[in-house]
Structure formats: structure tokens, C-alpha cells
Design a protein around this motif. Structure first.
Motif, PDB file in Angstrom:
ATOM      1  N   CYS B 303       0.832  -1.189   0.000  1.00  0.00           N
ATOM      2  CA  CYS B 303       0.000   0.000   0.000  1.00  0.00           C
ATOM      3  C   CYS B 303       0.871   1.244   0.000  1.00  0.00           C
ATOM      4  O   CYS B 303       1.896   1.294   0.675  1.00  0.00           O
ATOM      5  CB  CYS B 303      -0.891   0.028   1.243  1.00  0.00           C
ATOM      6  SG  CYS B 303      -2.111  -1.274   1.208  1.00  0.00           S
ATOM      7  N   GLY B 304       0.446   2.246  -0.757  1.00  0.00           N
ATOM      8  CA  GLY B 304       1.235   3.473  -0.804  1.00  0.00           C
ATOM      9  C   GLY B 304       0.413   4.622  -1.324  1.00  0.00           C
ATOM     10  O   GLY B 304      -0.803   4.524  -1.477  1.00  0.00           O
ATOM     11  N   CYS B 305       1.117   5.701  -1.614  1.00  0.00           N
ATOM     12  CA  CYS B 305       0.455   6.925  -2.020  1.00  0.00           C
ATOM     13  C   CYS B 305       1.190   7.472  -3.242  1.00  0.00           C
ATOM     14  O   CYS B 305       2.420   7.513  -3.271  1.00  0.00           O
ATOM     15  CB  CYS B 305       0.544   7.904  -0.845  1.00  0.00           C
ATOM     16  SG  CYS B 305      -0.017   9.537  -1.242  1.00  0.00           S
ATOM     17  N   VAL B 306       0.470   7.845  -4.283  1.00  0.00           N
ATOM     18  CA  VAL B 306       1.099   8.365  -5.499  1.00  0.00           C
ATOM     19  C   VAL B 306       1.708   9.731  -5.217  1.00  0.00           C
ATOM     20  O   VAL B 306       1.027  10.624  -4.733  1.00  0.00           O
ATOM     21  CB  VAL B 306       0.074   8.471  -6.637  1.00  0.00           C
ATOM     22  CG1 VAL B 306       0.708   9.138  -7.856  1.00  0.00           C
ATOM     23  CG2 VAL B 306      -0.473   7.107  -6.980  1.00  0.00           C
ATOM     24  N   LYS B 307       3.001   9.857  -5.515  1.00  0.00           N
ATOM     25  CA  LYS B 307       3.628  11.156  -5.274  1.00  0.00           C
ATOM     26  C   LYS B 307       3.653  11.988  -6.554  1.00  0.00           C
ATOM     27  O   LYS B 307       3.410  13.182  -6.544  1.00  0.00           O
ATOM     28  CB  LYS B 307       5.061  10.951  -4.780  1.00  0.00           C
ATOM     29  CG  LYS B 307       5.698  12.239  -4.296  1.00  0.00           C
ATOM     30  CD  LYS B 307       7.053  11.968  -3.688  1.00  0.00           C
ATOM     31  CE  LYS B 307       7.688  13.275  -3.243  1.00  0.00           C
ATOM     32  NZ  LYS B 307       9.144  13.147  -3.190  1.00  0.00           N
ATOM     33  N   GLU B 308       3.967  11.323  -7.683  1.00  0.00           N
ATOM     34  CA  GLU B 308       4.117  12.082  -8.918  1.00  0.00           C
ATOM     35  C   GLU B 308       3.937  11.168 -10.115  1.00  0.00           C
ATOM     36  O   GLU B 308       4.369  10.012 -10.088  1.00  0.00           O
ATOM     37  CB  GLU B 308       5.535  12.686  -8.956  1.00  0.00           C
ATOM     38  CG  GLU B 308       5.632  13.904  -9.825  1.00  0.00           C
ATOM     39  CD  GLU B 308       7.021  14.516  -9.755  1.00  0.00           C
ATOM     40  OE1 GLU B 308       7.873  14.002  -9.006  1.00  0.00           O
ATOM     41  OE2 GLU B 308       7.236  15.498 -10.473  1.00  0.00           O
ATOM     42  N   ASN B 309       3.280  11.678 -11.160  1.00  0.00           N
ATOM     43  CA  ASN B 309       3.217  10.967 -12.440  1.00  0.00           C
ATOM     44  C   ASN B 309       4.097  11.709 -13.428  1.00  0.00           C
ATOM     45  O   ASN B 309       3.973  12.925 -13.582  1.00  0.00           O
ATOM     46  CB  ASN B 309       1.785  10.941 -12.970  1.00  0.00           C
ATOM     47  CG  ASN B 309       0.915   9.961 -12.202  1.00  0.00           C
ATOM     48  OD1 ASN B 309       1.258   8.782 -12.082  1.00  0.00           O
ATOM     49  ND2 ASN B 309      -0.193  10.452 -11.667  1.00  0.00           N
ATOM     50  N   VAL B 320       5.737   6.010  -6.342  1.00  0.00           N
ATOM     51  CA  VAL B 320       4.814   5.679  -5.269  1.00  0.00           C
ATOM     52  C   VAL B 320       5.582   5.602  -3.955  1.00  0.00           C
ATOM     53  O   VAL B 320       6.589   4.914  -3.866  1.00  0.00           O
ATOM     54  CB  VAL B 320       4.113   4.335  -5.536  1.00  0.00           C
ATOM     55  CG1 VAL B 320       3.125   4.015  -4.417  1.00  0.00           C
ATOM     56  CG2 VAL B 320       3.418   4.361  -6.880  1.00  0.00           C
ATOM     57  N   VAL B 321       5.095   6.345  -2.953  1.00  0.00           N
ATOM     58  CA  VAL B 321       5.705   6.289  -1.627  1.00  0.00           C
ATOM     59  C   VAL B 321       4.917   5.273  -0.813  1.00  0.00           C
ATOM     60  O   VAL B 321       3.705   5.409  -0.640  1.00  0.00           O
ATOM     61  CB  VAL B 321       5.661   7.670  -0.955  1.00  0.00           C
ATOM     62  CG1 VAL B 321       6.329   7.596   0.416  1.00  0.00           C
ATOM     63  CG2 VAL B 321       6.332   8.706  -1.830  1.00  0.00           C
ATOM     64  N   LEU B 322       5.611   4.222  -0.368  1.00  0.00           N
ATOM     65  CA  LEU B 322       4.917   3.165   0.367  1.00  0.00           C
ATOM     66  C   LEU B 322       4.711   3.565   1.821  1.00  0.00           C
ATOM     67  O   LEU B 322       5.458   4.367   2.374  1.00  0.00           O
ATOM     68  CB  LEU B 322       5.712   1.867   0.297  1.00  0.00           C
ATOM     69  CG  LEU B 322       5.901   1.259  -1.104  1.00  0.00           C
ATOM     70  CD1 LEU B 322       6.418  -0.163  -0.977  1.00  0.00           C
ATOM     71  CD2 LEU B 322       4.602   1.282  -1.894  1.00  0.00           C
ATOM     72  N   ASP B 323       3.663   2.992   2.422  1.00  0.00           N
ATOM     73  CA  ASP B 323       3.383   3.289   3.825  1.00  0.00           C
ATOM     74  C   ASP B 323       4.531   2.828   4.707  1.00  0.00           C
ATOM     75  O   ASP B 323       4.909   3.480   5.663  1.00  0.00           O
ATOM     76  CB  ASP B 323       2.092   2.592   4.274  1.00  0.00           C
ATOM     77  CG  ASP B 323       0.906   3.089   3.456  1.00  0.00           C
ATOM     78  OD1 ASP B 323       1.057   4.176   2.828  1.00  0.00           O
ATOM     79  OD2 ASP B 323      -0.134   2.427   3.419  1.00  0.00           O
ATOM     80  N   ASP B 324       5.057   1.632   4.372  1.00  0.00           N
ATOM     81  CA  ASP B 324       6.250   1.170   5.085  1.00  0.00           C
ATOM     82  C   ASP B 324       7.221   0.632   4.047  1.00  0.00           C
ATOM     83  O   ASP B 324       6.828   0.147   3.001  1.00  0.00           O
ATOM     84  CB  ASP B 324       5.867   0.070   6.093  1.00  0.00           C
ATOM     85  CG  ASP B 324       5.037  -1.021   5.418  1.00  0.00           C
ATOM     86  OD1 ASP B 324       4.668  -0.828   4.224  1.00  0.00           O
ATOM     87  OD2 ASP B 324       4.760  -2.031   6.064  1.00  0.00           O
ATOM     88  N   GLY B 325       8.488   0.734   4.307  1.00  0.00           N
ATOM     89  CA  GLY B 325       9.450   0.174   3.366  1.00  0.00           C
ATOM     90  C   GLY B 325       9.803   1.135   2.253  1.00  0.00           C
ATOM     91  O   GLY B 325       9.552   2.342   2.357  1.00  0.00           O
ATOM     92  N   PRO B 326      10.377   0.578   1.186  1.00  0.00           N
ATOM     93  CA  PRO B 326      10.984   1.414   0.147  1.00  0.00           C
ATOM     94  C   PRO B 326       9.955   2.055  -0.759  1.00  0.00           C
ATOM     95  O   PRO B 326       8.798   1.652  -0.798  1.00  0.00           O
ATOM     96  CB  PRO B 326      11.817   0.396  -0.633  1.00  0.00           C
ATOM     97  CG  PRO B 326      11.064  -0.880  -0.478  1.00  0.00           C
ATOM     98  CD  PRO B 326      10.451  -0.846   0.888  1.00  0.00           C
ATOM     99  N   ASP B 327      10.415   3.072  -1.509  1.00  0.00           N
ATOM    100  CA  ASP B 327       9.568   3.677  -2.526  1.00  0.00           C
ATOM    101  C   ASP B 327       9.698   2.891  -3.822  1.00  0.00           C
ATOM    102  O   ASP B 327      10.683   2.214  -4.055  1.00  0.00           O
ATOM    103  CB  ASP B 327       9.994   5.126  -2.780  1.00  0.00           C
ATOM    104  CG  ASP B 327       9.832   5.951  -1.515  1.00  0.00           C
ATOM    105  OD1 ASP B 327       9.161   5.472  -0.581  1.00  0.00           O
ATOM    106  OD2 ASP B 327      10.405   7.056  -1.472  1.00  0.00           O
TER     107      ASP B 327
END
Lengths: 268, 363, 309
Positions: B303-309, B320-327
Motif C-alpha cells: 500500500c502506498g500513495c502516489v507522489k508524482e506521475n 509511489v511512496v509506500l506506507d512502510d518500506g521502500p519507494d
């Protein structure tokens, strides 16, 4: 764009450049103009005439000047040819010989005749010929000229060769040419503009030389500069101006050839 | 490369040292006859040095290079049945196109007539017949390139060496020339050894390639091999775009390695020789093997959050910046189907991973 | 990465490495015999005894250097004092050459700069124009200058006709005459190397300086000049060195009172003095001066080359 924003220009530099050209040419033009003066006197202008040119070829001093001109051209041709050959080989060794210990020493030796004041070279050469008992004459002039023509021939040739990428010879070798073939079929034709400039420069420098020639020439042997100098010491006469103008013409022809040779070049 | 194929160039334990600098450290590779082989690597990796040693312009410090079984040592360049297409083409400026192409044939001992005839044929092959009387500087870059090619092929070398021959051309021309080169190689049946720093070029054209770095071969193989199964960090990073993630290997069973990412996610991927349980290594996941969705669609997802397209034409790259762990970087093709998988920046998303997409890397 | 030189490998051009010594041999031999050996002979001669009608007696003597530096009175029996005659001549030569150099620089730098800022297709034409006089016989140019500057010469005629002066300016046979002559002889030598340096100069630097609020003058002195300094120094050397040992300009434009080194030396061999060891010694001293200057210059160039990277 308005010129005043051009960061490169400095006011007054154009004027100075024009003054520079004026200074360089004014004496030559004045002499060229006066060589066509009909008057016996140097100062008064009495109309256009070719009498002083006729005087050079048929006048009382014509024999001396013709002989001097012949000597000058023979010496210049031979000295420039030999010097150019030596310089071409040397440039190949220096520019295509990789790195080697004697490199800067060799370069120093080759450019020595340019760096040493001419009068010093003249004294040294005179002393040398005198001490080994070599009779002074055309031969001594020729040898001395070959020596000081070498750097003048070398510089344009070496500069030219530095501008030729060595991938050309490598391509030639890659395509089954021996090193000798790579030299004669590829490098030499590409160097030709440099070789021609070098030859012309050496030729002019030899034709030009007064000091060294004056030291090493034997009694009675004259080149154009020594003959002109001898004549000028008696006072400037109009026939000298005619000779000067003709020599000026020779120089302009040479430099023009050199100019067009470098312009018609395949690489640049 | 199967054993019954003839070996064109055999490089054995070759070392190249300049005064105090080692350009190549013990290179060994065999290039098969009729192969299109590429040496790929960044500037200064030694690929051009190796090529120049095969051509005969550099001496071999240690080791041997042989051509169809004959040791090349002590053979000057003009005795080697190998021709080079130089990076700057090195077309002789004082000769016409025809004279340039005929040069090698003539120097190789053929008569002038045969040389000219062969040169004419070669120029026809590269479609330059109408220019044979021109001087090289009257040709465009692409035309010069083709003359250089014709000149190197005219003496019918056993191996053709190409030193970044396309680097001076613009993108469109380069693409066209890539196809033409490939075509020429098939047609002439000559072994091509191609040097480039352009990984795309290498992948497109080669039968096999060697990825080089710091004077060593990092990996040798077919393009798909190298792209899909990079051996180490350098190769994974240099070839294409990838997500490099730190992982710890927990256990290995049945040819599969079970690892976990920094955030604790478990990932299962093919085991790699030399990487045992307990190792902390890197893992490569190609961005096109990932896709985004609203809810998990694969067994392995984050699970993560889109930072930039970032729009790149054929694709869209999403950070994508993940909630935990690497991007992660995720690549989505720019198509109707792909666009349905795109999300505005700031959206909460799930990143799914194809099974088998992860690769463990030796450092 | 054309050559693999990125990592410090040898990219030197060495196609003819094996033939190198044979290629250089003719130049080495010719120049060794015709330049090095003669200079060595000259050094030896400066320590020999003079023969009165020219030439030498093979006997060691310091007389030449003694005569140059020390004054022992008319009969050689007084205590030695410093002899100023020849030092003065040397000093005058240095002064004349330096003045000519400064004059050439003042005209040559702006000219070279101007040429280098012409459009690329105009530059060769300007260079061509500046080069022509360099190809013209120096003797002829000096004679022409004398013709122009003479008391009844074109310059004076012109100035009188314009009503600027009543009596002719005396230039020939003065120091100024010599300075003008030297300046005129070697002016192209100043322009060409400076031109070469300015042409290589990256004018974006001037733009950067202007962008950072430098005035044009500041840009010239603090940005352009340091960048083209090697060319300027080369030009100065190329004017100063030949001026120092020149013979024609002082002889034709200077007259007897404005004796320079060249004339002093010439007189020992061609003129009445006929003192070969003394001439050789004076030549050695001149050569030493010039070589020291060139050495300084070479070190400067090496330093400049290093900072240019």
C-alpha cells in the motif's frame, strides 16, 4: 540586436586597428609609388615613369643586381627545399613518435635558430666556418640558410600535423596499408598545406636574410639584401625603390599562395 | 553459443595496463563466427581499449587474443583480417568516396580495377552509388557513416569492429542505421563486434553482449538474459530502469528464496547461486512488472500513495511512496488499458507485483 | 570515449614510434653541426686572444670579457674600474627594445582584439593583411621607413604642407627613429600571437563578468587580460628578442650616436674594430640575456598551461 549591447566591442579598438594597418602599409605604399617617379630626385614628383625599373635591368648597377638576384633565388630555393624536407621528417618524428625523453630537447634544438638573436647566430656561424677553414662563398650562405630555415619550415608543418587526427593513419593501417604507405598515401597528402606554407615561409625568410648572409658571404658574393644594403649605404636611390617594389610583389604573391592553399584545405 | 560453432575471436585472460593504470583486468570471452556481439559499458570501462587491441592498435599486456584459432600477437593492424568502423569515421578527406572504399581492397593486394569494382558493389549495398565521386565532407553524417561501413566491409574482413559508429547521428537516423547494420550483418555473414555505451542500442541489435565496467566483464549473455536476469547491482542499474531494494534472505527452499524487505514484506523469488540465508543483498524489480490498483490484485502487494506521475511518451512513470518500506517506480504503458490504471498524485493505491518479477543481485 | 584515455591511458600519437630517431636524425645532425657547434666555437673564441686583422690566436685569454666590463685606463696600468661604455650600449639596447615592445603592445593588442572579434569569415582577411608586411623583406621595410621619416621625407613634406610644422622634424639618426624602426619591424609579431589567444578566448566569460556587474574596463583587465596573457607574453618576447639584437633599424635609422648591441658586434667582425674575441664575448653576453629571458617566459607559459588545465 543593437551594437551597443555587444559586450565584445571596445570603442577605439577599431580606430587603432586601422591605424595599425596604416602604419604597416604607409611606408611600403610610399616607396611603391615613388618607384614610378620620373624624377631623378627623391622628393619631387615629376609624373609616372618606368625608367627606374628599366634602370634596374639595364642601368650601370644592373649586372650586380641581376647576379645578386640569381644568387638569392638559388639559395632560397635550395635552402627552403632542404629545410622543408628535414622539417617534414622531424615533424613526423616529433608529432607521431609518441612520448619520448628527448622530445622537449629536440624541440628546443629545432626552434633554437628562431630564439637566438640573428646577430649571435651570424657570429657563431662565421666563427665556425672560419675555424674549420671553410672558404666563404655561396656554399657557406646556403648551409647557414638551411639551418635557420628549418624552424620556419617546421612550425607550420608540425602545427598542421597536430591538427590531423591519428585515426586517419590507423584507418589506413586497418585497411592493410603498411606504415610507409599510410605515410605516403594518407599523411603526406593531408600535410601538404602545411608543407607548402612551411616551404614558402622558409623561402621568404631565406630571401629576406641580411645579417647572417652579410657575415658568412665571401668577398664579392652578394645576395639581393646585401647588394641593396651596400647601395643604400651610399644613399637611397630611386632604382632601389624599384627593386624593393618588385620584391614586395614577390612577397605578396607568396603570401597569397599560402593564404589560398590553407583556404582550399579539405580538413579545415 | 553451442560447441560446434566456430569461434571467431577468442580473448583469453587479457590484461591491459598503462603506466600506473589498469584499463582491463583479466578479460576472457569467445565470440562466435557470424555473431553480432556488443561490448556495452559506460565511458572508461575499457570496451574501446579491448576493441583496439583486437584491431591491433594497442598492445596486449598479458593474455592472448586469437582470430579463428590464430594468435594475433605480433601481427600489426595491416596484417589482421579485421576492419574497423571508427567513431569519427576517419574517412580520408583528400580522397573521393570511391577511392576511400577501394583503398583497403587495393592495399590488400588486389588490382586497382578489382578494388574499384568491389568498392562500387559495396557502395551499392549501402545505397550510395550516386555519391561515389564526392569528397567525404560533401556528405551528410549518415552518408559518411555508410561510407565508413562500406570501406570497412569492402576488403571482406573476417571480423568487423564498430567503435560507437552511431554516436554522432541524431536519434531517428540512429534507429534507421541500427536496423541497417543488423541487416548488413545478416547479409554478409561477417562477425560484428560493436562497442557502445547506449544500452538500448545494445539490446536491440546484439545476438549477445558483454556488459563491462571498471575493466571487467560484469555479465555476458543474450539481451533478454541480461535484461531479465541481471547478475549484479551494476548490470541491473545500468541496463534499463529498475527498483533496487535492500532485502534480507530468510531461507532458501526448492530453488526459491524467501526474503523480506525493510518494511517487513515477504517476497519470494528465484534463488541465486552464492546468495545464502542470512545475506543482506539487493533485489531488482523492473518498473513495468508492477502495476497499481485500488485494491490488491496479486498475492504480493504494497500500500502506498502516489507522489508524482511523469509523462515520458510511450509510458507514464509513477513514483509511489509506500506506507512502510521502500519507494517504488511503476511504469504504465500509455494506452487506454494502461491509463485506466493511473491515479492522481496524492491517491492511496496498491502496488501489485507480478510473480517472479523480483531478482536477487550479487553486489 | 574514443581512446580509452579517460582513465589516463596513453592517447599519444605514436604511429611512427619505431622510425622516430631516423626521422629526427637529419634535423638533429644539421642543427647540431650548424647551430650548436658554432655556438660552442663562439664561446671558445670569446676566451681566445685577438689577432689584429680579424681572427684569433689560439691562446687562452680573458681580455675580451675584461675589456667589456673593466676600465684599466688608456695604457692598462691603472686600477680596474667598471667600464661603462659597453654596459651603456647594452642598457640602451634594452631600453630601445623595451620601448618598441610597449609601443607594439599599445597598437598590437587592440588590433589583435579587434580582429578576433570580427565575424569568422572576415578574420582571415584581416590576418592576411597584417601578415603581408611580415613577409616583406625587413631591409626593404626599414629602408622604406627611412624614406618616409627622412628630413625631406614624405612625412615631413606632408606635415609642412598641412602647416603643422615649419621646419622638418628630425627623426632619422635619433633614438626615436630607432624605436619607430624597431616597432615597425616587429609589429606583426605582436599582433599574431595575441590574436591567436583572443580568438580562443571564450567570450561567454565576458558576458558572465558583465552579468556580475563588472564594467568593460574591469572585464578587460580582470577577465580578458589574464586569459590571454600567454599570447601577450609571447608577442612581447617575439618583439623584444629580435629588437634587442637587431642591426638594420639602428644602423639605418639610428646613425653613429645611437649604437646598439647589433652594431657593436657587427663592427668587431665586419667593421674597423676587428676584435673577434670581443665580438664573440659580446654575443655570448647577449645570448645569455636572451636565454634567461626565454627561460623565464617558458616557466611562465608552463604555469599558465597548468592553470588552464
Amino acid at each position: 540586436m543593437r551594437a551597443q549591447f555587444d559586450i565584445k566591442t571596445y570603442t577605439g579598438f577599431r580606430a587603432i586597428a586601422l591605424v595599425c594597418l596604416f602604419i604597416l602599409y604607409a611606408p611600403l605604399i610610399v616607396v611603391a609609388v615613388y618607384s614610378f617617379n620620373a624624377s631623378q630626385s627623391l622628393t619631387n614628383w615629376e609624373g609616372v615613369s618606368l625608367r627606374w625599373y628599366a634602370d634596374v635591368f639595364t642601368g650601370p648597377e644592373s649586372g650586380k643586381f641581376k647576379q645578386a638576384a640569381r644568387n638569392s633565388f638559388i639559395i632560397a630555393t635550395v635552402a627552403a627545399t632542404v629545410a622543408t624536407a628535414i622539417a617534414t621528417l622531424a615533424a613526423t618524428g616529433m608529432v607521431r613518435g609518441g612520448r619520448f625523453k628527448l622530445r622537449s630537447l629536440s624541440f628546443g634544438l629545432i626552434s633554437l635558430p628562431i630564439m637566438v638573436p640573428e646577430i649571435v647566430l651570424a657570429v657563431a656561424t662565421l666563427i665556425f666556418f672560419s675555424s674549420i677553414g671553410f672558404d666563404r662563398g655561396i656554399m657557406t650562405i646556403l648551409l647557414a640558410h638551411i639551418a635557420f630555415c628549418i624552424p620556419f619550415a617546421y612550425l607550420p608543418i608540425a602545427a598542421r600535423m597536430q591538427g590531423i587526427e591519428h585515426s586517419y593513419e590507423q584507418a589506413a593501417q586497418d585497411l592493410y596499408a603498411t606504415k610507409r604507405q599510410a605515410f605516403t598515401k594518407i599523411l603526406l597528402p593531408l600535410m601538404m598545406p602545411g608543407i607548402i606554407s612551411g616551404f614558402l615561409l622558409a623561402f621568404i625568410v631565406s630571401l629576406d636574410d641580411f645579417i647572417i648572409t652579410n657575415f658568412v658571404k665571401g668577398a664579392g658574393v652578394e645576395t639581393l639584401p646585401t647588394a641593396i644594403f651596400g647601395s643604400v649605404k651610399q644613399g637611397i636611390k630611386p632604382n632601389i625603390m624599384a627593386i624593393s617594389t618588385m620584391l614586395l610583389g614577390v612577397s605578396i604573391v607568396m603570401v597569397t599562395i599560402s593564404f589560398f592553399v590553407s583556404k582550399a584545405d579539405a580538413i579545415r | 553459443m553451442s560447441d560446434n560453432e566456430r569461434i571467431a575471436v577468442d580473448v583469453r585472460d587479457v590484461v591491459k595496463r598503462y603506466d600506473d593504470f589498469t584499463a582491463l583486468r583479466s578479460i576472457s570471452l569467445s565470440i562466435a563466427d557470424n555473431e553480432y556481439f556488443t561490448l556495452l559499458g559506460p565511458s572508461g570501462c575499457g570496451k574501446t581499449t579491448l576493441l583496439r587491441m583486437i584491431a591491433g592498435f594497442e598492445h596486449v599486456t598479458e593474455g592472448t587474443i586469437s582470430l579463428f584459432g590464430d594468435d594475433l600477437e605480433n601481427l600489426p593492424p595491416n596484417k589482421r583480417p579485421v576492419n574497423t568502423v571508427f567513431q569519427n569515421y576517419a574517412l580520408f578527406p583528400h580522397m573521393t568516396v570511391l577511392e576511400n572504399v577501394a583503398f583497403g581492397v587495393e592495399m590488400n593486394g588486389e588490382s586497382k580495377t578489382i578494388a574499384r569494382q568491389r568498392a562500387g558493389e559495396m557502395l551499392e549495398l549501402v545505397q550510395l552509388s550516386q555519391f561515389l565521386a564526392r569528397k567525404p565532407n560533401q556528405l551528410s553524417g549518415g552518408q559518411q557513416q555508410r561510407v565508413a561501413l562500406a570501406r570497412a566491409l569492402a576488403p571482406r574482413p573476417k571480423v568487423l569492429l564498430l567503435d560507437e559508429p552511431l554516436s554522432a547521428l541524431d536519434l531517428k537516423l540512429r534507429k534507421a542505421m541500427q536496423l541497417e547494420l543488423k541487416h548488413l550483418q545478416r547479409e554478409t555473414g561477417i562477425t560484428f563486434i560493436f562497442v557502445t555505451h547506449d544500452q538500448e542500442e545494445a539490446l536491440t541489435m546484439s545476438d549477445r553482449l558483454a556488459v563491462m565496467s571498471a575493466g571487467e566483464i560484469q555479465q555476458l549473455g543474450a539481451p533478454t538474459d541480461i535484461y531479465e536476469r541481471p547478475h549484479n547491482m551494476f548490470v541491473a542499474d545500468f541496463i534499463g530502469e529498475t527498483n533496487l531494494l535492500e532485502v534480507s534472505v530468510d531461507r532458501i527452499a526448492g530453488g526459491r528464496a524467501v526474503c523480506h524487505l525493510r518494511g517487513g514484506h515477504e517476497v519470494i523469488c528465484p534463488a541465486v547461486d552464492g546468495i545464502g540465508p542470512g545475506s543482506k543483498v539487493h533485489m531488482s524489480i523492473r518498473p513495468e512488472r508492477l502495476w497499481m490498483s485500488k485494491s490488491p490484485e496479486e498475492s504480493l502487494s504494497f500500500c502506498g500513495c502516489v507522489k508524482e506521475n511523469i509523462f515520458v511518451g510511450t509510458d507514464i512513470t509513477t513514483l509511489v511512496v509506500l506506507d512502510d518500506g521502500p519507494d517504488f517506480i511503476v511504469r504504465t504503458s500509455n494506452s487506454d488499458r494502461g491509463n485506466r490504471r493511473l491515479f492522481e498524485s496524492g491517491s492511496e493505491v496498491v502496488v501489485n507485483m507480478e510473480p517472479g518479477a523480483a531478482r536477487l543481485l550479487a553486489d | 570515449m574514443a581512446t580509452g584515455a579517460a582513465g589516463g591511458g596513453s592517447a599519444s600519437m605514436d604511429t611512427y614510434r619505431e622510425a622516430r630517431n631516423w626521422l629526427l636524425m637529419p634535423a638533429w645532425v644539421t642543427l647540431a653541426i650548424l647551430v650548436l657547434v658554432p655556438v660552442a666555437m663562439m664561446l671558445i673564441y670569446s676566451f681566445l686572444t685577438k689577432e689584429f686583422r680579424g681572427g684569433v690566436i689560439w691562446e687562452f685569454s680573458l681580455a675580451a670579457y675584461d675589456q667589456f666590463f673593466l676600465d684599466r685606463g688608456l695604457f692598462g696600468d691603472e686600477p680596474a674600474r667598471i667600464e661603462w661604455t659597453y654596459i651603456t650600449i647594452f642598457w640602451r639596447s634594452i631600453w630601445q627594445a623595451a620601448t618598441a615592445t610597449v609601443l607594439s603592445l599599445a597598437i598590437g593588442f587592440p588590433t589583435a582584439y579587434f580582429i578576433a572579434t570580427r565575424p569568422a569569415r572576415m578574420r582571415p582577411i584581416w590576418v592576411f593583411l597584417v601578415t603581408i608586411p611580415y613577409w616583406v623583406n625587413l631591409l626593404i621595410r626599414t629602408v622604406s621607413m627611412k624614406f618616409l621619416l627622412r628630413d625631406q621625407g614624405t612625412l615631413n613634406d606632408f606635415l609642412i604642407a598641412m602647416g603643422l610644422i615649419d621646419t622638418p622634424l628630425v627623426i632619422v639618426n635619433t633614438n626615436i627613429g630607432v624605436q619607430i624602426g624597431l616597432f615597425y619591424s616587429y609589429l606583426p609579431f605582436m599582433v599574431l600571437p595575441i590574436y591567436a589567444a583572443v580568438e580562443r578566448y571564450n567570450f561567454t566569460l565576458s558576458e558572465a563578468a558583465a552579468d556580475l556587474y563588472a564594467s568593460r574596463t574591469t572585464t578587460l583587465t580582470r577577465v580578458i587580460l589574464p586569459a590571454v596573457k600567454p599570447g601577450v607574453l609571447a608577442g612581447c618576447i617575439l618583439v623584444f628578442v629580435p629588437s634587442l639584437g637587431s642591426f638594420l633599424a639602428p644602423d639605418l635609422l639610428g646613425g653613429a650616436r645611437n649604437f646598439m648591441i647589433g652594431s657593436l658586434i657587427e663592427e668587431q667582425f665586419k667593421g674597423n674594430a676587428g676584435n673577434w674575441p670581443f665580438g664573440a664575448a659580446a654575443s655570448m653576453i647577449l645570448l645569455t640575456l636572451v636565454l634567461m629571458l626565454l627561460l623565464l617566459f617558458a616557466r611562465q607559459q608552463v604555469k599558465a598551461g597548468k592553470t588552464a588545465g
